[in-house]
Design a protein around this motif. Structure first.
Motif, PDB file in Angstrom:
ATOM      1  N   PRO A 183       7.858   5.743   7.952  1.00 26.91           N
ATOM      2  CA  PRO A 183       8.231   7.053   7.058  1.00 26.91           C
ATOM      3  C   PRO A 183       9.120   6.611   6.130  1.00 26.91           C
ATOM      4  CG  PRO A 183       8.070   7.931  10.006  1.00 26.91           C
ATOM      5  CD  PRO A 183       8.510   6.109   9.832  1.00 26.91           C
ATOM      6  N   GLU A 184       9.804   6.546   6.174  1.00 27.07           N
ATOM      7  CA  GLU A 184      11.094   5.777   4.973  1.00 27.07           C
ATOM      8  C   GLU A 184      10.358   4.662   4.585  1.00 27.07           C
ATOM      9  OE1 GLU A 184      13.776   7.078   4.366  1.00 27.07           O
ATOM     10  OE2 GLU A 184      13.382   7.852   6.748  1.00 27.07           O
ATOM     11  N   GLN A 185       9.603   3.898   4.121  1.00 24.81           N
ATOM     12  CA  GLN A 185       8.173   3.244   3.309  1.00 24.81           C
ATOM     13  C   GLN A 185       7.869   4.041   2.972  1.00 24.81           C
ATOM     14  OE1 GLN A 185       9.963   0.345   2.700  1.00 24.81           O
ATOM     15  NE2 GLN A 185      11.756   0.970   4.015  1.00 24.81           N
ATOM     16  N   PHE A 186       6.189   5.070   3.656  1.00 23.78           N
ATOM     17  CA  PHE A 186       5.642   5.737   2.954  1.00 23.78           C
ATOM     18  C   PHE A 186       6.388   6.384   1.958  1.00 23.78           C
ATOM     19  CE2 PHE A 186       1.978   6.800   5.029  1.00 23.78           C
ATOM     20  CZ  PHE A 186       0.957   7.514   4.415  1.00 23.78           C
ATOM     21  N   LYS A 187       6.055   5.804   0.752  1.00 28.76           N
ATOM     22  CA  LYS A 187       6.085   6.637  -0.517  1.00 28.76           C
ATOM     23  C   LYS A 187       5.057   7.387  -1.330  1.00 28.76           C
ATOM     24  CE  LYS A 187      10.323   5.151   0.324  1.00 28.76           C
ATOM     25  NZ  LYS A 187      11.388   6.166   0.254  1.00 28.76           N
ATOM     26  N   VAL A 188       3.929   7.546  -0.867  1.00 30.58           N
ATOM     27  CA  VAL A 188       2.318   7.762  -1.507  1.00 30.58           C
ATOM     28  C   VAL A 188       2.136   8.868  -0.956  1.00 30.58           C
ATOM     29  CG1 VAL A 188       2.138   6.013  -2.353  1.00 30.58           C
ATOM     30  CG2 VAL A 188       1.423   6.405  -0.519  1.00 30.58           C
TER      31      VAL A 188
ATOM     32  N   PHE B 276       1.239  -1.573   0.008  1.00 30.39           N
ATOM     33  CA  PHE B 276      -0.140  -0.073  -0.095  1.00 30.39           C
ATOM     34  C   PHE B 276       0.545   1.108  -0.124  1.00 30.39           C
ATOM     35  CE2 PHE B 276      -3.311  -3.154   1.977  1.00 30.39           C
ATOM     36  CZ  PHE B 276      -4.252  -2.445   0.808  1.00 30.39           C
ATOM     37  N   LEU B 277       1.967   1.662   0.702  1.00 36.72           N
ATOM     38  CA  LEU B 277       2.700   2.604   0.772  1.00 36.72           C
ATOM     39  C   LEU B 277       4.194   2.363  -0.384  1.00 36.72           C
ATOM     40  CD1 LEU B 277       3.339   2.420   4.563  1.00 36.72           C
ATOM     41  CD2 LEU B 277       1.995   3.193   3.162  1.00 36.72           C
TER      42      LEU B 277
ATOM     43  N   GLY C 291       2.248  11.759   7.016  1.00 36.18           N
ATOM     44  CA  GLY C 291       3.300  10.141   7.122  1.00 36.18           C
ATOM     45  C   GLY C 291       4.908   9.813   6.843  1.00 36.18           C
ATOM     46  N   GLN C 292       4.761  11.957   7.337  1.00 38.35           N
ATOM     47  CA  GLN C 292       6.531  11.756   7.726  1.00 38.35           C
ATOM     48  C   GLN C 292       7.098  12.252   9.076  1.00 38.35           C
ATOM     49  OE1 GLN C 292       8.869  11.237   5.259  1.00 38.35           O
ATOM     50  NE2 GLN C 292       6.573  11.478   4.372  1.00 38.35           N
ATOM     51  N   LYS C 293       5.991  12.216   9.572  1.00 41.05           N
ATOM     52  CA  LYS C 293       5.535  11.715  11.716  1.00 41.05           C
ATOM     53  C   LYS C 293       5.931   9.961  11.900  1.00 41.05           C
ATOM     54  CE  LYS C 293       1.901  15.394  12.606  1.00 41.05           C
ATOM     55  NZ  LYS C 293       3.194  15.866  13.167  1.00 41.05           N
TER      56      LYS C 293
ATOM     57  N   ALA D 148      -5.060   9.816   6.802  1.00 41.69           N
ATOM     58  CA  ALA D 148      -4.290   9.713   7.982  1.00 41.69           C
ATOM     59  C   ALA D 148      -4.725  11.519   7.644  1.00 41.69           C
ATOM     60  CB  ALA D 148      -3.166  10.358   8.591  1.00 41.69           C
ATOM     61  N   LEU D 149      -5.565  12.026   8.272  1.00 45.56           N
ATOM     62  CA  LEU D 149      -5.570  13.091   8.592  1.00 45.56           C
ATOM     63  C   LEU D 149      -6.343  14.466   9.699  1.00 45.56           C
ATOM     64  CD1 LEU D 149      -6.139  15.847   6.280  1.00 45.56           C
ATOM     65  CD2 LEU D 149      -8.626  15.322   5.889  1.00 45.56           C
ATOM     66  N   ASN D 150      -6.377  15.345  10.197  1.00 49.54           N
ATOM     67  CA  ASN D 150      -6.857  15.473  11.867  1.00 49.54           C
ATOM     68  C   ASN D 150      -8.503  15.706  11.781  1.00 49.54           C
ATOM     69  OD1 ASN D 150      -4.586  14.456  13.327  1.00 49.54           O
ATOM     70  ND2 ASN D 150      -3.164  16.436  12.334  1.00 49.54           N
ATOM     71  N   VAL D 151      -9.200  15.164  11.285  1.00 55.54           N
ATOM     72  CA  VAL D 151     -10.565  15.639  11.337  1.00 55.54           C
ATOM     73  C   VAL D 151     -11.440  14.659  12.268  1.00 55.54           C
ATOM     74  CG1 VAL D 151     -10.680  16.187   8.425  1.00 55.54           C
ATOM     75  CG2 VAL D 151     -11.194  14.589   9.654  1.00 55.54           C
TER      76      VAL D 151
END
Length: 365
Positions: free
Chosen positions: A226-231, A169-170, A212-214, A254-257
């Protein structure tokens, strides 16, 4: 065609085990006779659990197709291989149900569409949210004109923190993107289908790589790397159709809602509106007063078949097999799924270039 439709499964991972194979196993007029996966143990386990006696196991889809002995192929692999496998399966003389999205790119989706037309075999894409009770009930209302001319829609696929950390997925190369192509595709398909509008004119889009970078982030499936989160972790689109109708597309893992939900839609027409925020809600005006009502879908109606409850995956499987057996159009037409892929690609392109994407070939320069 024999009494039972014979089915081959290509890709025996999460979606095959979570949806396709269990649903097909509950269909009396079908049997799974062949299984293929690049990990042989997965194919063997699938054959043992869901296969008929003597079910064959393969690690190369080409060998499976060359061996034959089936009527239908279900393609349950990562997005980048949908087109290659589907085209090969169609040309080998099989009907194909391919997992969503149709393909990683519009060009690949066009190859699938052309192959289906060339071979005369049926092709459908697994947009199972059309088969939910609320979706089918609302579709009926839309067709009857209860909402009037639907000129505004919102396609909603928002998660607060539910980034899939397994599989590919990532991986942008394998998937073609993140939440937009993963869950946004379901919401967009549902909205276009309910509006019965497949003629886009212009798309503006934005994508974000923020959360995604957190590191060590809170997440329903455990922290992501985060290193694998390419999308992208979020994507948004503004779509205008040829008739002037407008659709807003929201997709995020992932959204702050505080309000979130996926595979949902909101529609506004000249005679009324509908949303899926808290069940299926309808609104409008009657006798000089505004009203809002919530539809009770807890019993009876479209979600029930032969006196027993039927979930959307089982209904998808049953109606797909019925389309093949009775030689009629599947519920999800490949031409419709193609437009979904066109719009998704346009959102990504607009986000990359900072420009609107026009479907008539013009530009905003």
């Amino acid at each position: 065609m024999s009494n039972k439709l014979k089915i081959a499964i290509i890709g025996c991972g999460g979606i095959a085990n979570g949806k396709h194979m269990p649903s097909l196993a509950r269909q009396e007029n079908a049997e799974m006779v062949a299984f293929c996966d690049i990990v042989e143990e997965r194919a063997q386990e699938a054959a043992k659990t869901y296969g008929c006696e003597g079910a064959a196991v393969f690690t190369d889809f080409r060998e499976l197709l060359a061996t034959g002995g089936f009527d239908i192929v279900h393609v349950c692999t990562p997005n980048d291989s949908h087109s290659e496998i589907t085209v090969a399966a169609l040309e080998a003389g099989n009907h194909v149900l391919c997992e969503k999205p149709m393909a990683k790119t519009t060009a690949q989706a066009k190859e699938m569409l052309d192959a289906a037309k060339r071979t005369g075999k049926k092709l459908s894409i697994a947009y199972q949210n059309r088969f939910r009770a609320d979706s089918e009930y609302l579709k009926g209302l839309c067709e009857e004109g209860e909402l009037g001319d639907i000129y505004y829609g919102k396609a909603i696929a928002l998660r607060r923190r539910a980034v899939p950390t397994w599989g590919v997925f990532l991986d942008e190369e394998k998937q073609g993107g993140g939440p937009l192509i993963d869950i946004g595709t379901h919401a967009l398909d549902l909205t276009l289908w309910l509006m019965n509008n497949y003629k886009p004119r212009m798309v503006v889009g934005s994508t974000f790589h923020k959360l995604g970078q957190k590191k060590n982030a809170a997440n329903a499936f455990g922290p992501w790397d985060p290193e694998q989160f390419k999308v992208e972790d979020s994507a948004f689109g503004f779509i205008t159709m040829e008739n002037g109708a407008t659709i807003v597309l929201e997709a995020s893992w992932a959204l702050n809602v505080s309000e979130f939900g996926e595979a949902k839609t909101m529609l506004a027409g000249t005679e009324g509106g509908a949303d899926m925020k808290d069940g299926l809600r309808l609104n409008g005006e009657r006798a000089g007063r505004l009203y809002e009502t919530k539809v009770d879908l807890s019993s009876g109606g479209v979600a029930f078949y032969s006196g027993a409850a039927e979930n959307e995956a089982d209904r998808e499987a049953r109606l797909w097999l019925e389309a093949v057996r009775e030689d009629k159009d599947p519920v999800v037409l490949p031409e419709q799924a193609f437009v979904v892929t066109q719009i998704l690609e346009a959102v990504y392109e607009s986000a990359r270039t900072g420009r609107a994407v026009y479907f008539d070939g013009s530009s905003d320069n």
